[in-house]
Scaffold this active site. Structure first.
Site, PDB file in Angstrom:
ATOM      1  N   ASP A 141      60.624  88.196  -7.103  1.00 30.43           N
ATOM      2  CA  ASP A 141      60.740  87.111  -7.164  1.00 30.43           C
ATOM      3  C   ASP A 141      61.207  87.350  -8.508  1.00 30.43           C
ATOM      4  O   ASP A 141      61.281  88.327  -9.319  1.00 30.43           O
ATOM      5  CB  ASP A 141      59.497  86.154  -7.265  1.00 30.43           C
ATOM      6  N   GLU A 196      65.790  86.391 -10.906  1.00 24.81           N
ATOM      7  CA  GLU A 196      67.154  86.394 -11.915  1.00 24.81           C
ATOM      8  C   GLU A 196      68.322  86.881 -13.163  1.00 24.81           C
ATOM      9  O   GLU A 196      69.625  86.910 -13.595  1.00 24.81           O
ATOM     10  CB  GLU A 196      67.120  84.796 -12.520  1.00 24.81           C
ATOM     11  N   ASP A 246      60.710  76.799  -6.987  1.00 20.13           N
ATOM     12  CA  ASP A 246      59.839  75.411  -7.642  1.00 20.13           C
ATOM     13  C   ASP A 246      60.239  74.857  -6.902  1.00 20.13           C
ATOM     14  O   ASP A 246      60.603  73.783  -8.453  1.00 20.13           O
ATOM     15  CB  ASP A 246      58.796  76.124  -9.463  1.00 20.13           C
TER      16      ASP A 246
END
Length: 915
Positions: free
Chosen positions: A440, A443, A563
């Site tokens: 996670d 990015e 999310d």
């Protein structure tokens, strides 16, 4: 962890953008006069090399690169490459070791004999794609040979500067475009004109619509109906730099802040052909273990092991299927990767719990973030510093902040980092026998911006208030053109700086690669390293879930859409996002069921599990600050879950076969309707229904308070999977309103299909041991018909998914009806594995047979049935029926008590009475 800071981060980015007064992205109708083609050369490898000279220099967005090198090659019969770069200097490209592909000739190397100054239009022909060009100004077009359609046509001037590249193509207004993600598209899967599509990986919550999100996929599919026949093709611009793509309905313009133009044109002509040819280039989707197709439960906020144990027990008590239990970072010691909280998750008790669930076939997955806590007593950090694996800024590790507080980020472009990461995975696996990894925040996400230092004399984070508030001492970095490029992409939807809440774009990776260029491949490079690490440690088929993705990520990992919100709009958007990722070559995809935050309503969670039960990746996940939302928390949701997941667990053999098909051909598991019905233009914009495979259609309720659903039925016969006597016959395609009470989802099977199923269960391991059934669907009332189906089975944790290893079986099923006889048969490849498992087909259900359903003379393998079996028939009832009343009578025939071996060829037939 799925960051709850996302909405706050987005608000802060908006505020910062307003404070700094970033002007809107400038739009120039024309920047310069383009380039002229001054020579062209034929290369020994079958390609063509040309040289382009700038016609008139200008300073808008920087200086023009004077001479460009053009390379054109038909790499396959269905794929054309057009590569344009600086003729004198090597420029940044997506690394060939990360995404293997053919390399163009070296820059500056003269090949072949030059044909000087051809002023007439030229063509370079391939099997299906034709490349044509003009010389002054240089433009090019790509055409389809079979129907003479122009697929891509550069109508305006080519712009090529160090930090700004621009190219445009004209488009017919009837073209339907899909792709250009990752993006939460409020208007559905079909691209909407006059929306900017920005591609730059960001930790921006998926609740923010029409903005750049976690992944970058600069690829689109173009579907056109030409004279009643559908043709699809795709265009990939393989470039990892930030870009804006402006789609105006009749044109498409790329504005890219670095790299090269590396276009791949994929001929199709069907949507399935497109993804086959596309994944042949970027890598076939990863094989997934069988258990990963079961249901998953997660939450940020399972504070201790006892809570996790209770969740597993409560699913069992509620008789809701559950295969995998997950931990967000609650299991960690101080949010640090590869650690275990000794109080909340004591190792001895955790190992006992895992031993218990592993024995019954359940699995356990934990989260991992790339940020490594800066802590001198932390073993992972110590070993990383010793190996020198972190991204640098001016020679020192770049400091950022994520959940552990101050962190450094590993540089996965560095081979030493890949080795170190694999070693850390092994160390943790030795500590806790995890079954997969969830990567996670890759990015990369950073709670701070700019150049930061650890504040002296105070704790960071303080332990009070939200952990996502920046507590480092930071200053903006705008001194280089990499931190403040001349063209501002529409980052986060507000033209935020490219280094905002991420790694500074002037930071450097291995061999001096700038973060400016490599930013959007960070998650991709981490995924590859994680895949290698898990494979080396477990020796099994890895399961990895990654938030950030790039072209080729599907070869290594599954994806969830980040999310999202517990809202009806997020439920609706989840379908189009899922379908897009299938096109991108990432078929194992799904959204957080019931929404990540805030708390969903009971009705919404009912409807969401009715959709999410049919996501390829099906997981309930919630935020730390939201109330508990496991599926057993509401009685009505539990009912819906047992119903929808009960169907999922029955069709697991079908889903696993689709997984195999995806791995072999790239075919998406979940597909838009137009994949199976490309000539039916009503499907082109449909984002409210979807198919699993070619023929299993889900038509869910997506609005509050609705107890019926209007579903589009493409031409043909459709049978309801929860009551196969219910049929919809849609001669030319039509919309039909269907009842959909709260605990009911409409799922239909299309004609000409054979669907393999099993009896289901609460864990996939148990469901897999039950007898098989075959559902055979013919056109309703047909006196003649044909149907086919497939089944792939293997030892599902083997690293490779293939035939030929003695541990897999593939079966083709066929059925026909005609001349008063129903026949079905199988052709088995490598049946030894299925025979070793003792799998049998116990029941056959045949739908759409014309007549009264009288069955006689049942034969198996040419001999009359001597074993006692049960035969029954029921007449179909039609929601929408056949127009010819004389043909309106059809029946479902079921034969039970069979013992046909899955691993051995069989044939079965019977005579039918027709009234």
């Amino acid at each position: 962890m799925a960051s709850s800071s996302s909405s706050l981060a987005f608000s802060l980015s908006l505020l910062l953008a307003l404070i700094l007064c970033f002007s809107p992205t400038q739009s120039y109708k024309t920047i310069g006069k383009g380039y002229r083609l001054v020579s062209i050369e034929e290369s020994p490898d079958g390609g063509f090399i040309g040289y382009l000279q700038v016609k008139q220099k200008n300073k808008i967005y920087g200086s023009d690169i004077t001479t460009l090198r053009l390379f054109v090659k038909h790499e396959t019969d269905s794929r054309l490459r057009v590569h344009i770069t600086d003729a004198k200097q090597q420029r940044w490209e997506v690394p060939y070791n990360l995404l293997p592909r053919e390399q163009p000739p070296q820059v500056g190397k003269v090949i072949g004999k030059s044909r000087k100054s051809p002023i007439t239009v030229q063509e370079i022909s391939g099997s299906e794609l034709i490349f044509s060009y003009t010389t002054d100004p240089f433009t090019f077009a790509v055409k389809r040979r079979s129907n003479h359609e122009t697929l891509f046509n550069t109508t305006s001037s080519l712009v090529f500067k160090d930090q700004y590249l621009e190219i445009s193509t004209s488009l017919p207004k009837e073209a339907s475009l899909y792709g250009l993600g990752e993006n939460s598209q409020a208007n559905g899967i079909k691209l909407v004109p006059n929306e900017p599509y920005t591609l730059y990986t960001e930790d921006v919550s998926a609740i923010n619509l029409n903005t750049d999100l976690y992944g970058s996929h600069p690829m689109y599919m173009d579907l056109r109906n030409v004279g009643g026949k559908a043709y699809a093709h795709a265009v990939l611009l393989l470039n990892s730099n930030g870009m804006d793509v402006f789609y105006r309905g009749d044109s498409l313009t790329y504005k890219v802040i670095g790299g090269v133009f590396d276009f791949y044109f994929i001929a199709g002509p069907s949507p399935l052909n497109v993804v086959d040819q596309y994944t042949q280039l970027i890598g076939r989707p990863a094989p997934m273990p069988y258990w990963s197709l079961g249901f998953h439960q997660c939450r940020w906020g399972y504070h201790n092991l006892s809570v996790v144990e209770d969740v597993v027990d409560n699913y069992k008590k509620a008789k809701i299927p559950l295969d995998v239990i997950w931990n967000d970072d609650d299991h960690m010691d101080g949010h640090k990767d590869f650690t275990l909280n000794p109080v909340a998750y004591p190792r001895a008790k955790l190992l006992a719990f895992l031993d218990k669930i592993h024995k019954i076939g359940m699995k356990y997955i934990v989260i991992n973030d790339p940020g490594i806590g800066v802590n001198a007593s932390y073993g992972t950090f110590q070993r990383a510093m010793a190996a020198d694996v972190f991204i640098k800024y001016e020679g020192k590790p770049f400091l950022a902040q994520v959940w552990p507080g101050p962190v450094y980020f590993p540089d996965f472009l560095n081979p030493k980092t890949v080795s170190w990461w694999g070693d850390e995975i092994k160390r943790f696996h030795d500590l806790v026998p995890i079954d997969g990894l969830w990567i996670d925040m890759n990015e990369v996400s950073n709670f701070c911006s700019g150049l930061c230092t650890i504040p002296e004399g105070k704790q960071c984070p303080s332990g009070e208030g939200p952990g996502w508030v920046c507590c480092l001492d930071c200053k903006n970095i705008t001194k280089t053109r990499w931190d403040d490029p001349p063209y501002k992409i529409n980052a986060t939807g507000v033209v935020a700086p490219v280094g905002f809440k991420t790694i500074a774009t002037s930071a450097t990776h291995y061999n001096g690669v700038r973060e400016y260029d490599a930013h959007s491949i960070y998650g991709f490079s981490e995924t590859i390293a994680t895949h290698k690490g898990l494979l080396n440690v477990q020796g099994k088929r890895p399961f990895i879930l990654s938030r950030s993705t790039f072209v080729g990520s599907g070869q290594y990992a599954a994806h969830w859409t980040g999310d999202n919100q517990g809202t009806w709009q997020s439920l609706q958007v989840s379908i189009s996002t899922m379908l897009n990722f299938g096109i991108f070559g990432v078929p194992m995809v799904g959204s957080d069921i019931c929404g990540f935050y805030p708390q969903p309503t009971e009705e919404l969670c009912n409807r969401w599990i009715e959709v999410g039960a049919f996501y390829p990746f099906s997981r309930d996940h919630a935020n730390y600050y939201s109330p508990r939302q496991e599926l057993y928390q509401w009685d009505t949701v539990a009912d819906s879950a047992r119903n929808a997941l009960g169907m999922r667990y029955k069709i697991l053999p079908f889903l696993y076969t689709l997984n195999y098909e995806a791995h072999m051909t790239g075919a998406p598991i979940a597909r838009p309707l137009f994949f199976s019905f490309p000539e039916y233009t009503e499907c082109y914009g449909n984002s409210r229904q979807f198919l699993l495979g070619s023929s299993f259609m889900i038509s869910p309720v997506l609005e509050q308070g609705k107890t019926e659903v209007e579903a589009l039925f493409p031409p043909g016969s459709w049978y309801h999977m929860f009551d196969m006597t219910q049929a919809v016959v849609s001669k030319n395609g039509k919309r039909v309103t269907l009842p959909a009470p709260l605990n009911f989802v409409n799922v239909h099977l299309y004609q000409n299909t054979i669907l393999p199923t099993q009896q289901g269960g609460l864990i996939s391991k148990d469901a897999r041991t039950t007898p098989f059934s075959l559902v055979i669907a013919f056109p309703a009332g047909a006196s003649e018909g044909y149907a086919t189906g497939k089944l792939y089975l293997d030892e599902d944790e083997l690293p490779e998914m293939k035939l030929g290893n003695g541990q897999s079986t593939y079966v083709d099923f066929y059925a026909s009806v005609g001349n008063g006889t129903m026949k079905m048969w199988s052709q088995v490849k490598e049946g030894k594995f299925a025979l070793s498992k003792g799998w049998v087909i116990e029941k056959v259900s045949v739908l759409g047979l014309r007549g009264a359903g009288q069955v006689s003379e049942i034969q198996i393998n040419g001999s009359p049935m001597t074993k006692k079996i049960e035969v029954s028939s029921k007449e179909h009832t039609y929601v929408i029926g056949l127009e010819d009343e004389e043909e309106n009578k059809s029946v479902m025939v079921e034969v039970r008590g069979l013992e046909m071996l899955v691993g051995k060829d069989f044939n079965m037939s019977w005579k039918m009475g027709i009234n």
